[in-house]
Design an enzyme around this catalytic site. Sequence first.
Site, PDB file in Angstrom:
ATOM      1  N   GLY A   1       8.963  16.211  39.415  1.00  0.00           N
ATOM      2  CA  GLY A   1       9.743  17.476  39.203  1.00  0.00           C
ATOM      3  C   GLY A   1      10.557  17.837  40.104  1.00  0.00           C
ATOM      4  CG  ASN A   2      14.293  19.655  39.509  1.00  0.00           C
ATOM      5  OD1 ASN A   2      14.416  20.811  39.478  1.00  0.00           O
ATOM      6  ND2 ASN A   2      14.747  18.706  38.876  1.00  0.00           N
TER       7      ASN A   2
END
Length: 404
Positions: free
Chosen positions: A208-209
């Site tokens: 993810g980020n």
Amino acid sequence: MNPLSGRRIVLGVTGGIAAYKAVEVCRRLVDAGAHVTPVLTEGALQMVGATTFSALASEPARTSLFDDPQTPIPHTVLGQAADLILICPATARVISDIRTGRSADLLMATVLATRAPLMVCPAMHTEMWEQASVQENISVLTDRGVLIVAPESGRLAGGDMGHGRLAEPATVVAAVEAALSSGDLAGRKVLVTAGGTREPIDAVRYLGNRSSGRQGHALAAEASARGADVVLVTTQPGRAPGGVRVVAVETAAEMANACEIEATNSDLVVMAAAVADFRPADSASRKLKKADGAPEVELVATIDILALLGAAKPEGQILVGFAAETDDLVANAAEKLARKNLDLIVANDVSKPGVGFEHTTNEVVVLMADGSRHDVSLSDKREIARAVLDAALGSLSTNLNQEQ
Ligand code: CTP
């Protein structure tokens, strides 16, 4: 400027259990810059204390036509100064009184003594809400131009489930903003994406980020407040603003599917989401066990949604992209603008303090396809949203003029 800034709102609270939610509505309106005068009916005082509202609102709560010797005719003072009268929650009784014009208390007298728009948020048990009398009253009020914030389904007082529950405070505030805004996006369909995508590695882990979705959500809220019909495709549905249609997604592929469907008839598409550029080639349907050793995660490219939308852009549609950069901000953003066939790109230097991911503020440079640029200094993300939509609206109007 926020459409609520400096606007005078009379917040009428009537005697439904949902009166406690009006406290949150009051706080949110004040936070958005409105001047809020609470007016509580006798029934409301059975549910919540006037002191709570007095503490949170812009002036003390009023509860009677006759309790202030300094203001012998408070209803005309309130009614004439109001930009909007909001009744939240509205019981079946007050809805009936509005229809017949029965001036039973300070709130009803104020409703009669105004030319400002009236917004009503019904809240009651399903049986009451579905009564023919109540429905008929609502339909008469609608015909007269009273703004109704429709009740929702869910948990009701006493543990019952059903339709009639007060709309969420965020939805009520979004409706007030829409009623008081310029409405310059009325009749437009706007698609906004928000949040970081999550690309599964196994049943519990993902790549993810750090995107919080805040900037995209602020754009959706602002577009909705300006009258647009907004669909928000987001990986953060729990944080979505009221008044917009939410499509919850997790992965880049899900976001691409949702965008493909929603973009075709949109006037404006804003890709604020932080879409992963790569995803694990395979994801295990079960949890990978530590004892099996460090997994080899092979990455493959995801679809570039924005490039896809740019390649298939219908005539007249305005496509907005984002560029989160740490170096050569303007050059990199300008290259993306051209490569992805965008009308406008919002570039931010995420290495600067207070900018981009996980912050409530942002600082951006908006580059337009015609070569012009607007710099927006460090501001709240809603303020940034306003500037981006102003710029997009300029392009929308230009396109419209060219079509004519
Ligand atoms: N975007 C997208 N689909 C992707 C990746 C990005 O739609 N798979 C969109 C983002 O929503 C954003 C813009 O493209 O609006 C950002 O592009 P970015 O990923 O920064 O550009 P890249 O072309 O990937 O360039 P680079 O990685 O070299 O910075």
